[in-house]
Scaffold this motif. Structure first.
Motif, short mmCIF file in Angstrom:
data_model
loop_
_atom_site.label_atom_id
_atom_site.label_comp_id
_atom_site.label_asym_id
_atom_site.label_seq_id
_atom_site.Cartn_x
_atom_site.Cartn_y
_atom_site.Cartn_z
N LEU A 1 63.21 41.61 17.56
CA LEU A 1 62.23 42.61 17.11
C LEU A 1 60.96 42.56 17.94
O LEU A 1 60.39 43.59 18.30
CB LEU A 1 61.92 42.40 15.64
CG LEU A 1 63.05 42.76 14.67
CD1 LEU A 1 62.70 42.34 13.25
CD2 LEU A 1 63.39 44.23 14.76
N GLN A 2 60.54 41.35 18.31
CA GLN A 2 59.35 41.23 19.15
C GLN A 2 59.63 41.80 20.54
O GLN A 2 58.80 42.50 21.10
CB GLN A 2 58.91 39.78 19.25
CG GLN A 2 57.64 39.62 20.09
CD GLN A 2 56.97 38.30 19.85
OE1 GLN A 2 57.43 37.48 19.09
NE2 GLN A 2 55.87 38.10 20.52
N LYS A 3 60.80 41.52 21.07
CA LYS A 3 61.17 42.04 22.40
C LYS A 3 61.18 43.57 22.40
O LYS A 3 60.71 44.20 23.34
CB LYS A 3 62.55 41.50 22.80
CG LYS A 3 63.04 41.97 24.14
CD LYS A 3 64.39 41.38 24.43
CE LYS A 3 65.43 42.45 24.40
NZ LYS A 3 66.75 42.00 24.80
N ARG A 4 61.71 44.13 21.34
CA ARG A 4 61.83 45.60 21.27
C ARG A 4 60.50 46.28 20.94
O ARG A 4 60.38 47.48 21.15
CB ARG A 4 62.88 45.99 20.23
CG ARG A 4 64.28 45.65 20.70
CD ARG A 4 65.31 46.19 19.77
NE ARG A 4 66.65 45.83 20.20
CZ ARG A 4 67.76 46.20 19.58
NH1 ARG A 4 67.68 46.95 18.49
NH2 ARG A 4 68.93 45.83 20.04
N SER A 5 59.55 45.54 20.45
CA SER A 5 58.27 46.16 20.08
C SER A 5 57.40 46.43 21.29
O SER A 5 56.40 47.13 21.19
CB SER A 5 57.53 45.30 19.07
OG SER A 5 57.09 44.10 19.67
N TYR A 6 57.76 45.89 22.45
CA TYR A 6 56.95 46.09 23.67
C TYR A 6 57.30 47.38 24.34
O TYR A 6 58.22 47.96 24.43
CB TYR A 6 57.12 44.95 24.65
CG TYR A 6 56.41 43.71 24.17
CD1 TYR A 6 55.02 43.67 24.12
CD2 TYR A 6 57.10 42.58 23.77
CE1 TYR A 6 54.36 42.52 23.68
CE2 TYR A 6 56.45 41.44 23.34
CZ TYR A 6 55.08 41.44 23.29
OH TYR A 6 54.43 40.33 22.88
#
Length: 86
Positions: A81-86
């Protein structure tokens, strides 16, 4: 006689230059094809990675019996989720 030798030499040089030009063009085409292939491979890898990540994201953590495995999947979900939030 000298003129004939010069003409033959020029003919050989011209033939070699044409061959080199054809070879250079073929190398250029091959390089472009390799680059296109690499782009497609990167896209396929990204797609497969996204599929695997989606499996993790949609996994029901309540169905996992072992706490350490559940924690691992929670951490993976957070990372994705953190990776995709960028």
């Amino acid at each position: 006689m000298k003129r004939k030798i010069v003409d033959q030499t020029n003919s050989v040089i011209n033939t070699l230059e044409r061959g080199n030009n054809q070879f250079r063009e073929q190398l250029k085409k091959s390089s472009e094809q390799i680059q296109q292939h690499l782009v497609i491979q990167r896209q396929n890898y990204a797609l497969e990675e996204m599929k695997e990540e989606n499996k993790i994201l949609f996994c029901d953590l309540n169905s996992i019996e072992y706490p350490n495995v559940r924690e691992h999947f929670q951490a993976e979900k957070a990372r994705i989720l953190q990776k995709r939030s960028y």
